[in-house]
Write a protein that holds these residues in place. Sequence first.
Motif, PDB file in Angstrom:
ATOM      1  N   VAL A 129       0.841  -1.200   0.000  1.00  0.00           N
ATOM      2  CA  VAL A 129       0.000   0.000   0.000  1.00  0.00           C
ATOM      3  C   VAL A 129       0.877   1.251   0.000  1.00  0.00           C
ATOM      4  O   VAL A 129       0.622   2.216  -0.724  1.00  0.00           O
ATOM      5  CB  VAL A 129      -0.937   0.000   1.227  1.00  0.00           C
ATOM      6  CG1 VAL A 129      -1.861   1.212   1.181  1.00  0.00           C
ATOM      7  CG2 VAL A 129      -1.735  -1.282   1.292  1.00  0.00           C
ATOM      8  N   LEU A 130       1.923   1.242   0.808  1.00  0.00           N
ATOM      9  CA  LEU A 130       2.819   2.389   0.895  1.00  0.00           C
ATOM     10  C   LEU A 130       3.620   2.574  -0.399  1.00  0.00           C
ATOM     11  O   LEU A 130       3.849   3.710  -0.840  1.00  0.00           O
ATOM     12  CB  LEU A 130       3.766   2.226   2.081  1.00  0.00           C
ATOM     13  CG  LEU A 130       3.119   2.370   3.459  1.00  0.00           C
ATOM     14  CD1 LEU A 130       4.055   1.873   4.557  1.00  0.00           C
ATOM     15  CD2 LEU A 130       2.730   3.827   3.715  1.00  0.00           C
ATOM     16  N   ILE A 131       4.035   1.474  -1.016  1.00  0.00           N
ATOM     17  CA  ILE A 131       4.755   1.560  -2.293  1.00  0.00           C
ATOM     18  C   ILE A 131       3.853   2.214  -3.335  1.00  0.00           C
ATOM     19  O   ILE A 131       4.280   3.103  -4.099  1.00  0.00           O
ATOM     20  CB  ILE A 131       5.199   0.160  -2.767  1.00  0.00           C
ATOM     21  CG1 ILE A 131       6.259  -0.429  -1.838  1.00  0.00           C
ATOM     22  CG2 ILE A 131       5.706   0.216  -4.203  1.00  0.00           C
ATOM     23  CD1 ILE A 131       7.634   0.144  -1.982  1.00  0.00           C
ATOM     24  N   GLU A 132       2.608   1.789  -3.381  1.00  0.00           N
ATOM     25  CA  GLU A 132       1.653   2.388  -4.326  1.00  0.00           C
ATOM     26  C   GLU A 132       1.479   3.873  -4.034  1.00  0.00           C
ATOM     27  O   GLU A 132       1.491   4.711  -4.945  1.00  0.00           O
ATOM     28  CB  GLU A 132       0.311   1.662  -4.225  1.00  0.00           C
ATOM     29  CG  GLU A 132      -0.762   2.231  -5.136  1.00  0.00           C
ATOM     30  CD  GLU A 132      -2.107   1.550  -4.960  1.00  0.00           C
ATOM     31  OE1 GLU A 132      -3.129   2.205  -5.248  1.00  0.00           O
ATOM     32  OE2 GLU A 132      -2.146   0.371  -4.534  1.00  0.00           O
ATOM     33  N   ALA A 133       1.314   4.215  -2.741  1.00  0.00           N
ATOM     34  CA  ALA A 133       1.116   5.622  -2.369  1.00  0.00           C
ATOM     35  C   ALA A 133       2.332   6.471  -2.702  1.00  0.00           C
ATOM     36  O   ALA A 133       2.208   7.658  -3.041  1.00  0.00           O
ATOM     37  CB  ALA A 133       0.797   5.718  -0.880  1.00  0.00           C
ATOM     38  N   MET A 134       3.520   5.886  -2.616  1.00  0.00           N
ATOM     39  CA  MET A 134       4.748   6.630  -2.908  1.00  0.00           C
ATOM     40  C   MET A 134       4.717   7.206  -4.323  1.00  0.00           C
ATOM     41  O   MET A 134       5.221   8.315  -4.566  1.00  0.00           O
ATOM     42  CB  MET A 134       5.954   5.708  -2.727  1.00  0.00           C
ATOM     43  CG  MET A 134       7.288   6.361  -3.035  1.00  0.00           C
ATOM     44  SD  MET A 134       8.691   5.366  -2.500  1.00  0.00           S
ATOM     45  CE  MET A 134       8.621   3.982  -3.666  1.00  0.00           C
ATOM     46  N   TYR A 135       4.135   6.464  -5.248  1.00  0.00           N
ATOM     47  CA  TYR A 135       4.094   6.907  -6.635  1.00  0.00           C
ATOM     48  C   TYR A 135       2.802   7.645  -6.985  1.00  0.00           C
ATOM     49  O   TYR A 135       2.824   8.606  -7.765  1.00  0.00           O
ATOM     50  CB  TYR A 135       4.285   5.710  -7.558  1.00  0.00           C
ATOM     51  CG  TYR A 135       5.669   5.122  -7.462  1.00  0.00           C
ATOM     52  CD1 TYR A 135       6.779   5.823  -7.921  1.00  0.00           C
ATOM     53  CD2 TYR A 135       5.888   3.874  -6.889  1.00  0.00           C
ATOM     54  CE1 TYR A 135       8.056   5.303  -7.824  1.00  0.00           C
ATOM     55  CE2 TYR A 135       7.166   3.341  -6.794  1.00  0.00           C
ATOM     56  CZ  TYR A 135       8.242   4.058  -7.256  1.00  0.00           C
ATOM     57  OH  TYR A 135       9.516   3.547  -7.156  1.00  0.00           O
ATOM     58  N   ARG A 136       1.692   7.211  -6.410  1.00  0.00           N
ATOM     59  CA  ARG A 136       0.425   7.874  -6.713  1.00  0.00           C
ATOM     60  C   ARG A 136       0.293   9.215  -6.010  1.00  0.00           C
ATOM     61  O   ARG A 136      -0.374  10.132  -6.511  1.00  0.00           O
ATOM     62  CB  ARG A 136      -0.753   6.983  -6.311  1.00  0.00           C
ATOM     63  CG  ARG A 136      -1.029   5.816  -7.249  1.00  0.00           C
ATOM     64  CD  ARG A 136      -2.315   5.086  -6.877  1.00  0.00           C
ATOM     65  NE  ARG A 136      -3.445   5.989  -6.852  1.00  0.00           N
ATOM     66  CZ  ARG A 136      -4.090   6.359  -5.732  1.00  0.00           C
ATOM     67  NH1 ARG A 136      -3.705   5.901  -4.552  1.00  0.00           N
ATOM     68  NH2 ARG A 136      -5.117   7.166  -5.796  1.00  0.00           N
ATOM     69  N   ALA A 147       7.455   5.932   6.731  1.00  0.00           N
ATOM     70  CA  ALA A 147       6.629   4.760   6.991  1.00  0.00           C
ATOM     71  C   ALA A 147       7.237   3.498   6.388  1.00  0.00           C
ATOM     72  O   ALA A 147       7.224   2.422   7.009  1.00  0.00           O
ATOM     73  CB  ALA A 147       5.215   4.980   6.440  1.00  0.00           C
ATOM     74  N   LEU A 148       7.786   3.596   5.182  1.00  0.00           N
ATOM     75  CA  LEU A 148       8.382   2.426   4.538  1.00  0.00           C
ATOM     76  C   LEU A 148       9.607   1.930   5.295  1.00  0.00           C
ATOM     77  O   LEU A 148       9.770   0.728   5.524  1.00  0.00           O
ATOM     78  CB  LEU A 148       8.761   2.752   3.092  1.00  0.00           C
ATOM     79  CG  LEU A 148       7.657   2.634   2.046  1.00  0.00           C
ATOM     80  CD1 LEU A 148       8.149   3.152   0.702  1.00  0.00           C
ATOM     81  CD2 LEU A 148       7.173   1.197   1.916  1.00  0.00           C
TER      82      LEU A 148
END
Length: 294
Positions: A129-136, A147-148
Amino acid sequence: EKEAKDQYKNNYKARAASWDKSLPILVKAIEEVDAANPRSVESARLAAEALGEAKLDEALEPLVKAATASEAKAVRGQAILSLGVLGKDGAVPTLANILREEFDPQNPAMHGAAIIALGKIKSPQAVPVLIEAMYRLPFFFKQVRRALVASGPSVNGRIKAALEGTDSDLNTLFKDKKLDVYCGDPGKEQKPLAQCVPVSAMDYYAAIIAGDLYDPTLVPALLAALARPAKPAYLVDGAAGPPAQNGVLDALRKIGSAASAQPVLDLAMTTKDMNLKPMAVGVYSFVSKDGSEK
């Protein structure tokens, strides 16, 4: 008990917690909140805060409900943060859904609270979820970054795959959301795809996290990213940001592996980018043991 002992040295016997007894009252305060009544809203917000501190399994459901459906913005925001304090993996899907809601740069509070909460949970389940948020949501990169790094060793594999271009979930996300091109700022008119500018966001943000992880096994993937053609990592109002190589060089400096000395020196000697050249020279002094590459 520790707090009682530290603050009341002569009589530090602490009572057992009574969260289970107060749970129904706290839940009632949240569920019966009157969004038009400031005192009711503050009572509900305090109740949501207390439910997070309670660490009770039974607190998850009312907090999830408040985080997704409360009509009082302050209560909803506190419930999201309290899910992080509660620290239950069961909160991750709810927080992920909040992050996938339409983002308004003028009203970013809920998305930011969800990222903070995921960082506090420190669960491997939160990493995708955090990886996705990092880019979106690059608006929140600083929060996602913290957080990561707090989420454990499962981050390393995802960052390695991002740098290698082998993360199928990320590749699909970039294709669907056109994250590899800049077509205009969020909330503004977007250009036709043919007029969009290619960007190196995948390498740039992943490289910064790689540096924070201080993992020498990520060096080969970082060097592969370093060798790619330079493209801006992002644009703001049409102005280009730094290339991904900036993030890669900073990561290599932090890790300090001698394996990166020759590639970094090669970049310093060959690049025509007068911002990258001095940066590469500086990083070389951190990664070369004795300067023998030159």
